[in-house]
Design an enzyme around this catalytic site. Sequence first.
Site, PDB file in Angstrom:
ATOM      1  N   ASP A   1       0.879  -1.162   0.000  1.00  0.00           N
ATOM      2  CA  ASP A   1       0.000   0.000   0.000  1.00  0.00           C
ATOM      3  C   ASP A   1       0.923   1.221   0.000  1.00  0.00           C
ATOM      4  O   ASP A   1       2.119   1.126   0.331  1.00  0.00           O
ATOM      5  CB  ASP A   1      -0.938   0.012   1.213  1.00  0.00           C
TER       6      ASP A   1
HETATM    7  C1  BGC Z   1      -4.806   3.570   0.113  1.00  0.00           C
HETATM    8  C2  BGC Z   1      -4.917   2.625  -1.068  1.00  0.00           C
HETATM    9  C3  BGC Z   1      -4.710   3.366  -2.349  1.00  0.00           C
HETATM   10  C4  BGC Z   1      -3.352   4.053  -2.301  1.00  0.00           C
HETATM   11  C5  BGC Z   1      -3.037   4.861  -3.541  1.00  0.00           C
HETATM   12  C6  BGC Z   1      -3.508   4.352   0.073  1.00  0.00           C
HETATM   13  O1  BGC Z   1      -3.465   5.329   1.057  1.00  0.00           O
HETATM   14  O2  BGC Z   1      -4.879   2.856   1.315  1.00  0.00           O
HETATM   15  O3  BGC Z   1      -6.168   2.005  -1.065  1.00  0.00           O
HETATM   16  O4  BGC Z   1      -4.792   2.488  -3.433  1.00  0.00           O
HETATM   17  O5  BGC Z   1      -3.317   4.938  -1.198  1.00  0.00           O
HETATM   18  O6  BGC Z   1      -3.847   5.977  -3.598  1.00  0.00           O
END
Ligand code: BGC
Length: 796
Positions: A229
């Site tokens: 993530d």
């Molecule tokens: C979120 C993800 C997301 C990523 C990119 C993160 O903070 O938890 O779900 O895909 O950011 O935006």
Amino acid sequence: MKYEKLIRQMSLSKKVALCSGADFWNTKSFEKYGIPSIMMSDGPHGLRKQDKDCDHMGINKSKKATCFPSACATGSSWDRELLKEIGKAIAEEALHEGISIVLGPGINIKRNPLCGRNFEYFSEDPYAAGELGAAYIQGVEEQGIGTSLKHFAANNQEDRRFSSDSIVDERTLREIYLAGFETAVKKGKPSTVMCAYNKINGVYCSDNKYLIREILRNQWGFDGVVVTDWGAMNDRIAAFEAGTDLEMPGSAGFFDKEIIDAVKSGNLSEERIDESVDRLLTLIFKLAKVKDKKCSYNPDTHHQIARKAAANSAVLLKNEDEILPLNTSQKIAVIGHMAKKIRYQGAGSSLINPTKITNVLEAFDNRDVKYSFYEGCKPDGSTTDTLIAEAIEGARNSDIAVVFAGLTEIYESEGFDRETLDMPEGHNRMVREVAKANPNTVVVLFAGSVILMPWLNDVKAVLHMYLPGQAGGEAAADLLFGDVNPSGKLQETYPLKYEDIPSAEIYKNGGDRAEYREGIYVGYRYFDKSGKDVCFPFGFGLSYTTFEYYDLQIEKQRENIEVKVSIKNSGKIAGAEVVQLYVSCMEEGVHRPEKELKGFEKVFLDSGESKRISFILDKRAFAYYDVYSRDWQVQKGKYNIQIGASSRDIRLSQVVELEGTVLPGTQKDIKGTWYEHLKGKPKKTDFEKILGRAIESKKPEKRKKYTLNDCIMDMQDSIVMRIMYKIIERKYGKTYGGIDYTNPAFKMVMKCSTEVPIKNLCTMSGGDMKRHTVEGLVLMANGHFIKGLRLMLKKN
Ligand code: BGC
């Protein structure tokens, strides 16, 4: 290895570099080796493609795209085909924009309704979440676009999401928090899986060899790429060992030196890096072609898909005296600011810049309807005596009052959890006052998760739209006027009060430690076994027509059991029913939920039409996870197979007897504990029994030496970190139109920057923040001001 030859040509440093992104959304390209870069974008409910000028947290305006209903809505459709169709449409938009990977679906379990991000997830049930997730993945991947199944795993809260430690016992992990991922991986075959920010039982997901290498890869056979993530990489060496391939966003070489040193000193085998590079090259070469495929899509066609999806996902919760559908000749009072400006999506990384939005009033205007509109409340959810008086007057002078209410943006968002299950007081007051003025009151809700409805007995109908996407206004009108018959059913239990939820007390009070004390008793698994009354049960939803269930037949096949049942639309209009199959183990021995969902089918039927549907149940439908044999086991004995219209509306059932394998082992361990009777709340000592170990009590906080793993928020006794906080606040204040904690985007970026381990700011900033800067800051926080400042100011 598929790309062994190419990998042999690459230097160690280049291989290491490939395993970290180029920036916020792209992988690195290496012309010399013919390796192109690929781009990824959020997200589950539509495409959020950001261009070069994206901000650090990546939350600013993106390119226009269709905003489909959020997963809280589409989950309630229980419609695999619909999820596939949405996936296909999003993939077409990705092809159009040259995006190779769509970062979704999110299939985390709705463990507690206060989770700010529940709107992005499908269900409290792992079977449903896995099945719907798999359908979405298939829809996207069949178009040649990759998906990223997220957030793996046990990521069920937003407060302290970067550092919280999910303490879960093995059986619960397998049965509740991993089972959906297992289905989505095996059936959907996503190109990538995104590991979550949190720890599980003390180990960060990025570094978690048990989670990623042993379970995901070895046991489930996943051979795609594991991506972190955004900013979730903890220990890069442990992460290579675990099988985590790609760090996103790129951290501008934050870890490179220590990885290369580890390989040189023999602490990390180069083979591990090669494996990751091979998986990445396989992904990149497969998906890079996307950029050459010039594909266009029709925004109007996609808008219509979004409209159909919203209409097929909404849940009719109450319809006394068949007050709905509305009659176009009635004089209608439309009340509530949300009719003018619907809440159609949630805040955070899934935020879409929609191609268009239709509000309810516009949808009413497009019909031949007599209505008058009253604001009833303000955009922030509060109200005034004047607004209420106008609404009352309007309601009194109409045949029927339709009130639009729900949760405003600040009530639920990625990045922080909810404070309460209550709607804004202004909305509750508006509903109560209107219902007093006109007995024919209908409430239409826009909210991404469970809310309390203290006025439920005073209104005649409730239609829950959830967060219905950009066509939500039209979809609401379609349902209210009966052009579409409601067919959604709840994917989460609506309790009578928050305190009834088994994780109620522990959920927001654990700080960095999230104890999953309720074990497998999440949602209806708890409510149905404890017999506690609920406001609405799991699987519940009404229709404008009626359905009859009959002729249940169960046949044992060699390996599986086939269940057949007939369903008839016995009402006057066409409609769809979600037929649910639950399995109950009738034997003493291993403690189990009273029933568990193991099959569902959405059936569309014309008036008078009937269909015979069939479910195939394999061994897993009857199994529990046995911690002794570390495998799934079926207990020998009787099982009740139940077909229902909700978890509390079982229409037909039949008992089958199965040859099991194993003698129950776990029951003796829970003697005298909460899991035996589910009375009151589970205590720490109960939990320790199923966990199989004692949980250390938290030590009293004393001044400690800070490390790169501490976050700015936790270092506030240092003046340097207080100043840092202010600097960040100022900076985002400028981007987001002022320092305003009632603005969800601002609140979220503040949390992202100050609750994340400080070293991860290097990744979160896409590499703008350098390693020596954060190291210098930590030195200063530890009192070494000059030394820290020197390091901070060091030239690259
Ligand atoms: C979120 C993800 C997301 C990523 C990119 C993160 O903070 O938890 O779900 O895909 O950011 O935006």
